[in-house]
Design an enzyme around this catalytic site. Structure first.
Site, PDB file in Angstrom:
ATOM      1  N   ASP A   1       8.015   2.367  16.758  1.00  0.00           N
ATOM      2  CA  ASP A   1       6.777   1.790  17.258  1.00  0.00           C
ATOM      3  C   ASP A   1       5.664   2.794  16.971  1.00  0.00           C
ATOM      4  OD1 ASP A   1       4.612   0.867  18.674  1.00  0.00           O
ATOM      5  OD2 ASP A   1       5.679   0.607  20.574  1.00  0.00           O
TER       6      ASP A   1
ATOM      7  N   LYS B   1       0.838  -1.205   0.000  1.00  0.00           N
ATOM      8  CA  LYS B   1       0.000   0.000   0.000  1.00  0.00           C
ATOM      9  C   LYS B   1       0.869   1.249   0.000  1.00  0.00           C
ATOM     10  CE  LYS B   1      -3.794  -2.285   2.465  1.00  0.00           C
ATOM     11  NZ  LYS B   1      -3.065  -3.533   2.785  1.00  0.00           N
TER      12      LYS B   1
ATOM     13  N   CYS C   1      -7.586  -5.900   7.266  1.00  0.00           N
ATOM     14  CA  CYS C   1      -7.870  -7.025   6.372  1.00  0.00           C
ATOM     15  C   CYS C   1      -8.621  -8.077   7.180  1.00  0.00           C
ATOM     16  CB  CYS C   1      -6.576  -7.586   5.793  1.00  0.00           C
ATOM     17  SG  CYS C   1      -6.887  -8.777   4.486  1.00  0.00           S
TER      18      CYS C   1
END
Length: 446
Positions: free
Chosen positions: A312, A267, A382
């Protein structure tokens, strides 16, 4: 073991056997393991396609085959040696779902077991597979799973329950969804705008993405635009995620885009190309070193990538209200991509959902902090599981009264029948759209 015995084993079946072992022992992923295994055995063309279907199909339908094998074996499957059970599953897939003659399926599997285990295990496998071959799949399902969708479609029962809940008032589509999860996905390519035109890619244009094609056949690495980094392999649903964010209007400045969970870079590559067309630059964030390198390599061809930051994302190294557009494609159970990652259904547990939801909420809170007023934030997973989609968004809206949910469906007008669980959200489905089951929610800070 003699070289003569090794040569007696069919290379395609041995390669599939090795993939199953690596998935079981090393927690490998089928689609990532296959290229190296095929290359090691020198398999190409039809042999490579056979191995791919044998390994992937066996893992997809493992739940069904285990029910059939259990009916043919006089002891619990957990007491069958793991390597033997792998081979029996391969044999069952050939007998029940592939156009392999019965004698060939049994003989090659028995030879494989003799070579990889011992003669006694080979005799046992021969007896079991002859019982399996006595009926076709339809007859076996009528016997072992007459009213059990989980066994019939080879999904864990808890996954079936979650998918039923996600379908809501259209739960009658559940058998079609489960069946679609077992269909091998076709390879989809994306032409990165500004770098390649869709017309130069071989294949059939995708239904919804203006940049995609479904490859008619062959190795995508052999496509010039792919080899040069101007195009890539990407599911159409993932293409639509990037397009939805890029087409959403923002108020004022539109220069700084961020992909908060950028690895492995699919992406991010499309988003970087779209950013360049807007005169913007994309910064990718990735925690793991090897995935950060994949992002940098995948998105380097364009000019829209500002860089990749190893960090992170729950503590992103960006100032408050500093980003114009943010993509948060959050880590999730992956239950929307079971066609592509067949082992995920057996690897995931209900407890994983709880842990991932905590991470998703933390990531989304951080994305809200970094988003500037008037900017656009796209939250995507997803997975259609409601705890990871509607519940995460609802909790975020409750915690941040300055954030509102906007209509993302209006930015994907070509996609029909994709209403999500919250007004304005989008839920794609394999059985309706031929894509992974991507969830999209567009948020804006007032």
């Amino acid at each position: 073991m003699s070289r003569q015995k090794r040569r007696a084993v069919d290379p395609a079946r041995l390669a599939a056997f090795e993939v199953l072992k690596a998935v079981r022992v090393d927690d490998g992923y089928t689609n990532l393991l296959l290229p190296a295994v095929l290359a090691r055995h020198g398999l190409t063309g039809r042999d490579a396609a056979f191995t791919t279907e044998l390994a992937s199909g066996t893992i997809r339908r493992q739940g069904t085959y285990d029910a059939v094998l259990a009916a043919c074996i006089d002891r619990p499957l957990r007491k069958v040696e793991a390597k033997v059970l792998d081979a029996l599953r391969l044999g069952a897939h050939q007998l029940l779902a592939m156009r392999v003659p019965t004698h060939a399926a049994i003989d090659t599997t028995v030879t494989l077991v003799r070579n990889q285990v011992n003669q006694g295990a080979a005799g046992f496998s021969n007896a079991v597979l002859r019982k399996v071959a006595a009926r076709d799949l339809e007859a076996w399902l009528a016997d072992v799973a007459p009213d059990d969708l989980a066994v019939a479609h080879s999904h864990p029962a808890w996954v079936v329950d979650e998918l039923r809940r996600a379908l809501g008032d259209r739960a009658g589509e559940l058998p079609a969804l489960l069946a679609a999860d077992n269909d091998p996905p076709r390879v989809t390519l994306v032409a990165r705008p500004g770098l390649a035109a869709r017309e130069e890619l071989p294949g059939t244009p995708t239904r919804y993405s203006p940049y995609g094609v479904v490859l008619d056949g062959g190795d995508p690495a052999g496509v010039a635009a792919v080899a040069e980094g101007r195009a890539g392999v990407q599911d159409e649903g993932s293409q639509l995620v990037a397009l939805a964010l890029a087409s959403s209007p923002v108020e004022g400045r539109d220069e700084r885009w961020i992909d908060l969970c950028a690895g492995p870079g699919g992406k991010a590559s499309l988003l970087a190309a779209l950013a360049a067309e807007h005169g913007a630059r994309l910064t990718g964030v990735e925690l793991h070193h090897h995935r950060a390198r994949l992002v940098a390599r995948a998105a380097a061809a364009g000019g829209g990538l500002a860089g990749v930051v190893r960090a992170d994302a729950t503590r992103a190294p960006f100032a408050d209200a500093s980003a114009d557009r943010i993509l948060l494609d959050a880590p999730c159970t992956g239950l929307g991509a079971l066609r592509r990652r067949p082992e995920a259904r057996w690897r995931r547990r209900p407890a994983d959902v709880i842990a991932l939801v905590g991470l998703q909420r933390a990531l989304l809170a951080e994305a809200v902090r970094v988003l500037r007023p008037g900017g656009a934030l796209l939250y995507a997973t997803c997975s259609p599981v409601l705890a990871e989609t509607a519940d995460v968004v609802t909790a975020t809206l409750a915690e941040h009264p300055d954030v509102r949910l906007e209509d993302v469906a209006g930015h994907l007008p070509a996609v029909p029948d994709a209403e999500g669980p919250l007004p304005g959200t989008v839920q794609l489905w394999p059985h309706r759209h031929g894509t992974d089951a991507m969830f999209l929610a567009l948020l804006r800070k007032a």
